[in-house]
Design a protein around this motif. Structure first.
Motif, PDB file in Angstrom:
ATOM      1  N   ALA A  23     -25.988  10.659  -5.653  1.00  0.00           N
ATOM      2  CA  ALA A  23     -24.957  11.691  -5.527  1.00  0.00           C
ATOM      3  C   ALA A  23     -23.571  11.086  -5.628  1.00  0.00           C
ATOM      4  CB  ALA A  23     -25.120  12.416  -4.188  1.00  0.00           C
ATOM      5  N   VAL A  24     -23.397   9.906  -4.985  1.00  0.00           N
ATOM      6  CA  VAL A  24     -22.081   9.270  -5.004  1.00  0.00           C
ATOM      7  C   VAL A  24     -21.771   8.712  -6.386  1.00  0.00           C
ATOM      8  CG1 VAL A  24     -20.730   7.372  -4.088  1.00  0.00           C
ATOM      9  CG2 VAL A  24     -22.120   8.755  -2.548  1.00  0.00           C
ATOM     10  N   ASN A  25     -22.707   7.909  -6.930  1.00  0.00           N
ATOM     11  CA  ASN A  25     -22.447   7.266  -8.205  1.00  0.00           C
ATOM     12  C   ASN A  25     -22.375   8.264  -9.356  1.00  0.00           C
ATOM     13  OD1 ASN A  25     -22.380   4.744  -7.019  1.00  0.00           O
ATOM     14  ND2 ASN A  25     -24.552   4.385  -7.281  1.00  0.00           N
ATOM     15  N   GLY A  26     -23.091   9.369  -9.239  1.00  0.00           N
ATOM     16  CA  GLY A  26     -23.109  10.332 -10.321  1.00  0.00           C
ATOM     17  C   GLY A  26     -22.099  11.451 -10.165  1.00  0.00           C
ATOM     18  N   GLY A  42      -4.100  -4.534  -7.781  1.00  0.00           N
ATOM     19  CA  GLY A  42      -5.231  -4.088  -8.584  1.00  0.00           C
ATOM     20  C   GLY A  42      -4.799  -3.327  -9.820  1.00  0.00           C
ATOM     21  N   GLY A  43      -3.483  -3.009  -9.909  1.00  0.00           N
ATOM     22  CA  GLY A  43      -2.955  -2.277 -11.051  1.00  0.00           C
ATOM     23  C   GLY A  43      -3.054  -0.776 -10.868  1.00  0.00           C
ATOM     24  N   ASP A  44      -2.198  -0.045 -11.570  1.00  0.00           N
ATOM     25  CA  ASP A  44      -2.227   1.420 -11.481  1.00  0.00           C
ATOM     26  C   ASP A  44      -3.569   1.977 -11.943  1.00  0.00           C
ATOM     27  OD1 ASP A  44       0.363   1.185 -10.626  1.00  0.00           O
ATOM     28  OD2 ASP A  44       1.283   2.107 -12.401  1.00  0.00           O
ATOM     29  N   ASP A  45      -4.204   1.280 -12.873  1.00  0.00           N
ATOM     30  CA  ASP A  45      -5.490   1.752 -13.395  1.00  0.00           C
ATOM     31  C   ASP A  45      -6.686   1.102 -12.696  1.00  0.00           C
ATOM     32  OD1 ASP A  45      -5.160  -0.795 -14.351  1.00  0.00           O
ATOM     33  OD2 ASP A  45      -5.504  -0.307 -16.457  1.00  0.00           O
ATOM     34  N   GLY A  51      -7.175  -7.363  -7.175  1.00  0.00           N
ATOM     35  CA  GLY A  51      -7.037  -6.284  -6.205  1.00  0.00           C
ATOM     36  C   GLY A  51      -8.369  -5.652  -5.848  1.00  0.00           C
ATOM     37  N   TRP A  52      -8.526  -5.248  -4.591  1.00  0.00           N
ATOM     38  CA  TRP A  52      -9.782  -4.663  -4.130  1.00  0.00           C
ATOM     39  C   TRP A  52     -10.119  -3.372  -4.857  1.00  0.00           C
ATOM     40  CZ3 TRP A  52     -10.027   0.264  -2.155  1.00  0.00           C
ATOM     41  CH2 TRP A  52      -8.819   0.856  -1.754  1.00  0.00           C
ATOM     42  N   SER A  53      -9.088  -2.651  -5.342  1.00  0.00           N
ATOM     43  CA  SER A  53      -9.325  -1.349  -5.973  1.00  0.00           C
ATOM     44  C   SER A  53     -10.188  -1.469  -7.220  1.00  0.00           C
ATOM     45  CB  SER A  53      -7.991  -0.681  -6.314  1.00  0.00           C
ATOM     46  OG  SER A  53      -7.200  -1.496  -7.168  1.00  0.00           O
ATOM     47  N   LYS A  54     -10.096  -2.608  -7.937  1.00  0.00           N
ATOM     48  CA  LYS A  54     -10.923  -2.802  -9.133  1.00  0.00           C
ATOM     49  C   LYS A  54     -12.399  -2.855  -8.767  1.00  0.00           C
ATOM     50  CE  LYS A  54     -13.026  -6.037 -12.081  1.00  0.00           C
ATOM     51  NZ  LYS A  54     -13.779  -5.098 -12.929  1.00  0.00           N
ATOM     52  N   TRP A  55     -12.724  -3.638  -7.735  1.00  0.00           N
ATOM     53  CA  TRP A  55     -14.117  -3.797  -7.331  1.00  0.00           C
ATOM     54  C   TRP A  55     -14.639  -2.540  -6.652  1.00  0.00           C
ATOM     55  CZ3 TRP A  55     -15.748  -7.820  -9.810  1.00  0.00           C
ATOM     56  CH2 TRP A  55     -14.825  -8.835 -10.118  1.00  0.00           C
ATOM     57  N   PHE A  56     -13.770  -1.856  -5.934  1.00  0.00           N
ATOM     58  CA  PHE A  56     -14.125  -0.574  -5.335  1.00  0.00           C
ATOM     59  C   PHE A  56     -14.511   0.427  -6.422  1.00  0.00           C
ATOM     60  CE2 PHE A  56     -12.437   3.705  -4.544  1.00  0.00           C
ATOM     61  CZ  PHE A  56     -13.223   4.101  -3.468  1.00  0.00           C
ATOM     62  N   ALA A  57     -13.662   0.532  -7.455  1.00  0.00           N
ATOM     63  CA  ALA A  57     -13.929   1.476  -8.540  1.00  0.00           C
ATOM     64  C   ALA A  57     -15.210   1.105  -9.292  1.00  0.00           C
ATOM     65  CB  ALA A  57     -12.747   1.528  -9.499  1.00  0.00           C
ATOM     66  N   ASP A  58     -15.439  -0.200  -9.495  1.00  0.00           N
ATOM     67  CA  ASP A  58     -16.667  -0.633 -10.161  1.00  0.00           C
ATOM     68  C   ASP A  58     -17.901  -0.185  -9.375  1.00  0.00           C
ATOM     69  OD1 ASP A  58     -15.170  -1.822 -12.106  1.00  0.00           O
ATOM     70  OD2 ASP A  58     -15.649  -3.896 -11.552  1.00  0.00           O
ATOM     71  N   LYS A  59     -17.815  -0.284  -8.067  1.00  0.00           N
ATOM     72  CA  LYS A  59     -18.958   0.043  -7.211  1.00  0.00           C
ATOM     73  C   LYS A  59     -19.183   1.548  -7.116  1.00  0.00           C
ATOM     74  CE  LYS A  59     -21.862  -1.418  -3.799  1.00  0.00           C
ATOM     75  NZ  LYS A  59     -22.909  -2.434  -3.930  1.00  0.00           N
ATOM     76  N   ILE A  60     -18.111   2.316  -6.990  1.00  0.00           N
ATOM     77  CA  ILE A  60     -18.217   3.765  -6.810  1.00  0.00           C
ATOM     78  C   ILE A  60     -18.467   4.481  -8.140  1.00  0.00           C
ATOM     79  CG2 ILE A  60     -16.899   5.847  -6.181  1.00  0.00           C
ATOM     80  CD1 ILE A  60     -17.827   4.420  -3.746  1.00  0.00           C
ATOM     81  N   SER A  61     -17.926   3.956  -9.225  1.00  0.00           N
ATOM     82  CA  SER A  61     -18.030   4.568 -10.557  1.00  0.00           C
ATOM     83  C   SER A  61     -17.519   6.004 -10.578  1.00  0.00           C
ATOM     84  CB  SER A  61     -19.484   4.523 -11.044  1.00  0.00           C
ATOM     85  OG  SER A  61     -19.945   3.207 -11.174  1.00  0.00           O
ATOM     86  N   ARG A 252     -12.903  -8.919  -4.268  1.00  0.00           N
ATOM     87  CA  ARG A 252     -14.255  -8.446  -4.571  1.00  0.00           C
ATOM     88  C   ARG A 252     -15.003  -8.095  -3.287  1.00  0.00           C
ATOM     89  NH1 ARG A 252     -16.177 -12.781  -6.372  1.00  0.00           N
ATOM     90  NH2 ARG A 252     -15.535 -12.534  -8.556  1.00  0.00           N
ATOM     91  N   ARG A 253     -14.884  -8.966  -2.327  1.00  0.00           N
ATOM     92  CA  ARG A 253     -15.572  -8.735  -1.050  1.00  0.00           C
ATOM     93  C   ARG A 253     -15.054  -7.469  -0.374  1.00  0.00           C
ATOM     94  NH1 ARG A 253     -16.589 -13.430   3.464  1.00  0.00           N
ATOM     95  NH2 ARG A 253     -17.023 -12.109   5.269  1.00  0.00           N
ATOM     96  N   ASN A 254     -13.746  -7.311  -0.333  1.00  0.00           N
ATOM     97  CA  ASN A 254     -13.164  -6.133   0.315  1.00  0.00           C
ATOM     98  C   ASN A 254     -13.472  -4.857  -0.458  1.00  0.00           C
ATOM     99  OD1 ASN A 254     -12.129  -7.922   2.125  1.00  0.00           O
ATOM    100  ND2 ASN A 254      -9.986  -7.489   1.728  1.00  0.00           N
ATOM    101  N   GLY A 255     -13.382  -4.939  -1.790  1.00  0.00           N
ATOM    102  CA  GLY A 255     -13.647  -3.754  -2.599  1.00  0.00           C
ATOM    103  C   GLY A 255     -15.052  -3.236  -2.418  1.00  0.00           C
ATOM    104  N   TYR A 256     -16.030  -4.136  -2.419  1.00  0.00           N
ATOM    105  CA  TYR A 256     -17.418  -3.728  -2.219  1.00  0.00           C
ATOM    106  C   TYR A 256     -17.636  -3.198  -0.803  1.00  0.00           C
ATOM    107  CZ  TYR A 256     -18.756  -6.010  -6.630  1.00  0.00           C
ATOM    108  OH  TYR A 256     -18.889  -6.366  -7.953  1.00  0.00           O
ATOM    109  N   LEU A 257     -17.018  -3.862   0.164  1.00  0.00           N
ATOM    110  CA  LEU A 257     -17.152  -3.422   1.548  1.00  0.00           C
ATOM    111  C   LEU A 257     -16.575  -2.016   1.733  1.00  0.00           C
ATOM    112  CD1 LEU A 257     -17.783  -3.996   4.558  1.00  0.00           C
ATOM    113  CD2 LEU A 257     -15.502  -4.999   4.743  1.00  0.00           C
TER     114      LEU A 257
END
Length: 268
Positions: A23-26, A42-45, A51-61, A252-257
């Motif tokens: 449900a989350v990933n989709g 992590g940049g505006d995008d 930045g943690w936001s890159k790894w967060f976005a990768d994980k959440i999709s 990476r660690r913070n973004g995934y967490l």
């Protein structure tokens, strides 16, 4: 055939977990992030691995993930703070505040440059603690005092008159809830840093947490769970490059967490 109850329970847990992740990933989530330098790197995008936001976005999709964060930003306003969606100093200033990041977000949505957010993350507080002498009103009101006036949710307030940390958090979150009633808001307290004492970081985090609870907003206490410990960073950088800003490893660690924490909090 009798199936042991423990296997049935395990099967149910696995099915529920699988459904939740699907449900989350989709889910077509439009996510926006407000914050300070540890988010802005992590940049505006949200694509820079520092930045943690890159790894967060990768994980959440998510469908979209946009950062309005700026280095030097604070939650706390000053008596000189005014509406300003143009300034981009990247350092501490009267108008480099979360209030104006919110205004940029609202303007972008009004101009159809930004989808209306489903999830709003606000990761700030480090500069409030670090440069608290530059924010003389930061502790001028307790959370109880800031929330003491009834029926102010939609009342107009001049931003320069709201100079306490608690008052600033209340003002911004209530405006976001009013403008984006379907969005879920999550606060992230500041991480530990070598630039400010644990006690002041903890004090800022406690104020954010109490404000969040009063508004039924979830909060992630980064000062407790990210693994960025000021005592360790003082003796040799482990997850940061300077005692405050994350290295790629720390990001990476913070973004995934944070992604894992958000997954458990989502109301979608």
């Amino acid at each position: 055939m009798n199936i042991p109850i423990r296997f049935l329970l395990l099967f149910c847990v696995l099915i529920c977990k699988s459904c939740l992740l699907s449900a989350v990933n989709g889910h077509d989530l439009n996510i926006v992030i407000l914050g300070d330098s540890n988010t802005s790197i992590g940049g505006d995008d949200c694509t820079n691995p520092k930045g943690w936001s890159k790894w967060f976005a990768d994980k959440i999709s998510p469908k979209t993930c946009k950062s309005y964060a700026r280095s030097g930003a604070t939650w706390t306003n000053t008596v000189r703070t005014r509406y300003d969606i143009v300034e981009n100093t990247q350092v501490l200033s009267d108008n480099n505040v979360i209030f104006n990041q919110m205004n940029r977000l609202i303007t972008a949505c009004d101009n159809q440059q930004q989808p209306s957010p489903d999830l709003i993350l606000i990761a700030a507080g480090t500069n409030d603690a670090w440069f608290n002498s530059k924010r003389p009103g930061i502790f001028s009101k307790t959370v109880e005092q800031a929330f003491g006036t009834p029926n102010t949710f939609n009342a107009p307030q001049k931003v320069s008159s709201v100079v306490s940390l608690a008052g600033s958090v209340k003002l911004i979150c209530e405006k976001l809830m009013s403008r984006f009633p379907d969005a879920q808001i999550v606060l992230l307290s500041p991480m530990q840093t070598t630039k400010a004492s644990y006690d002041i970081i903890n004090k800022v985090g406690n104020i954010l947490e109490e404000c969040a609870h009063r508004m039924s907003i979830p909060i992630i206490r980064q000062d407790y769970i990210t693994g960025v410990y000021s005592s360790r960073e003082t003796n040799g950088y482990f997850l940061t490059v300077d005692g405050t800003h994350t290295s790629e490893r720390g990001a990476r660690r913070n973004g995934y967490l944070i992604a894992n924490q958000i997954t458990a909090l989502l109301c979608y």
